[in-house]
Design an enzyme around this catalytic site. Structure first.
Site, PDB file in Angstrom:
ATOM      1  CD  GLU A  98      43.301  11.389  36.183  1.00 20.00           C
ATOM      2  OE1 GLU A  98      44.395  11.393  36.802  1.00 20.00           O
ATOM      3  OE2 GLU A  98      42.455  12.274  36.335  1.00 20.00           O
ATOM      4  NE  ARG A 107      42.201  12.299  43.855  1.00 20.38           N
ATOM      5  CZ  ARG A 107      43.012  13.325  43.967  1.00 20.38           C
ATOM      6  NH1 ARG A 107      42.848  14.377  43.166  1.00 20.38           N
ATOM      7  NH2 ARG A 107      43.990  13.328  44.858  1.00 20.38           N
ATOM      8  CG  HIS A 145      44.898  14.947  37.667  1.00 18.51           C
ATOM      9  ND1 HIS A 145      44.613  13.748  38.258  1.00 18.51           N
ATOM     10  CD2 HIS A 145      44.846  15.860  38.672  1.00 18.51           C
ATOM     11  CE1 HIS A 145      44.402  13.912  39.554  1.00 18.51           C
ATOM     12  NE2 HIS A 145      44.535  15.193  39.825  1.00 18.51           N
TER      13      HIS A 145
END
Length: 381
Positions: free
Chosen positions: A236, A207, A253
């Site tokens: 993000e 993360r 990601h």
């Protein structure tokens, strides 16, 4: 029954069409108004599902087709009697393939042999644990930091400070937690980042906020000896463009975005829903999983193990295309970059996993067999 699903979740029709009426929409646009009349909500990590979203709605089941649950308010679910499910381990193999691809790319750029480096894996759950197995199967030196597991299991773990002090390569695979016994928000803060060994490589595919992005940006400006690989970012889909420029590999990601992992996630949520409602699943993933495009690979017994490793890993994943696509997307204003980030994920090409490869070795070479076994590919005899 009415089902609302993130439009990027695959095979929703195949698994859920027999259970109710399905509607799709972009995950970032799911709001209270969209949930009118909805009984089942299927999301990914881009949708925050909490009291603000659900209170006063008819939603009684939330499924996230992801490993992580930091976007779900589980306390509220329990208080409100809302059943929920995640998909633990669904994309673990895909993330391992991503890390292996990045390691090979870094080794090529730096002219270093991976077998001579010491690896630190922070977080040894579904993803990190699988990575540890692969790296150790290859005979590499690995240190593991996982405080929650360390409290339950005897031996085999080191502290985070030991990982930072002793390891040349650090790969992060923790969930994001803001509180509790082992918070991971800014786990790698300015102080810990400053302790990285000379020439260290840092990989974050967990993360974004596990690493203080601003601190890492400042460090990379001062320490050109370091290498950073980031697949996840604070804020993000907004990305620190300067930080991305400083990373050796930067991706949007997609570490766990293998086709197998995506389909597995939907299958797991379907199975969990059926279990929660006392239903028998009528669809099996094996019926829907397409065969691999690459039928198999054959190696002579004289092949070098390191070359075999590189060939097998790159047969399923090489990060350089994703890195190039991502860098091209970092143009325009903030809104354009955010849209480009999501588009890269939505339009991501099919990527398969190493354990779907069939490998034949012409002759006897235990070192080559060991590589195939460590990677989890299928050895044909």
């Amino acid at each position: 029954m009415h089902i609302l699903a993130d439009e990027n979740i695959p095979l929703v029709d195949e698994f859920f069409a027999g259970l109710g009426e399905i509607r799709r929409m972009p995950g970032r646009r799911i709001n209270r108004a969209a949930l009118e009349g909805v009984d089942v909500l299927l999301v990914r990590s881009v949708t925050r599902v909490d009291r603000e979203l659900l209170q006063g709605t008819a939603v009684r089941f939330v499924g996230t087709c992801t490993i992580g649950t930091d976007h779900l308010d589980l306390d509220y679910f329990e208080q409100s009697g809302i059943d929920w499910a995640s998909a633990p381990g669904c994309n673990a193999r895909g993330v391992v393939d991503y890390v292996l691809g990045c390691l090979l790319a870094l080794a090529e750029v730096r002219g270093e042999a991976l077998a001579r480096r010491r690896f630190g894996v922070v977080g040894a759950g579904e993803v990190g644990g699988r990575l540890v197995e692969v790296l150790r199967g290859l005979g590499w030196d690995v240190r593991v930091c996982d405080p929650p597991r360390q409290t339950r299991e005897a031996g085999g773990f080191v502290t985070l400070d030991e990982v930072i002090a002793e390891c040349d390569v650090i790969s992060l695979h923790t969930p994001l937690s803001m509180s509790g016994d082992c918070p991971t928000f800014h786990l790698f803060d300015r102080q810990r980042l400053s302790g990285l060994r000379p020439g260290a490589w840092l990989i974050n595919a967990s993360r974004g906020a596990v690493v203080d992005n601003a601190a890492l940006r400042d460090l990379l400006l001062q320490r050109p000896d370091l290498e950073a690989v980031l697949d996840v970012w604070e804020g993000e889909p907004q990305v620190d463009v300067e930080l991305a420029d400083l990373c050796r590999i930067a991706t949007p990601h997609i570490a766990g975005y293998s086709l197998d992992g995506k389909l597995r996630g939907t299958a797991q949520i379907h199975a969990a829903y059926c279990a929660a409602r006392g239903l028998e699943p009528t669809v099996e993933l094996a019926q829907l999983m397409p065969g691999p495009a690459l039928a198999g690979l054959t190696f002579a017994a004289s092949a070098e193990p390191a070359e075999m490793l590189a060939t097998l890993c790159r047969a399923v994943y090489d990060p350089r295309r994703d890195d190039a696509d991502f860098r091209r997307s970092l143009q325009g204003d903030d809104a354009q970059r955010r849209a480009a980030f999501d588009l890269l994920r939505k339009a991501y090409p099919a990527r398969r996993e190493i354990d779907g490869l069939a490998v034949r070795i012409e002759g006897d070479n235990p070192a080559l067999t060991a590589v195939v076994s460590a990677l989890g590919a299928r050895l044909l005899r």
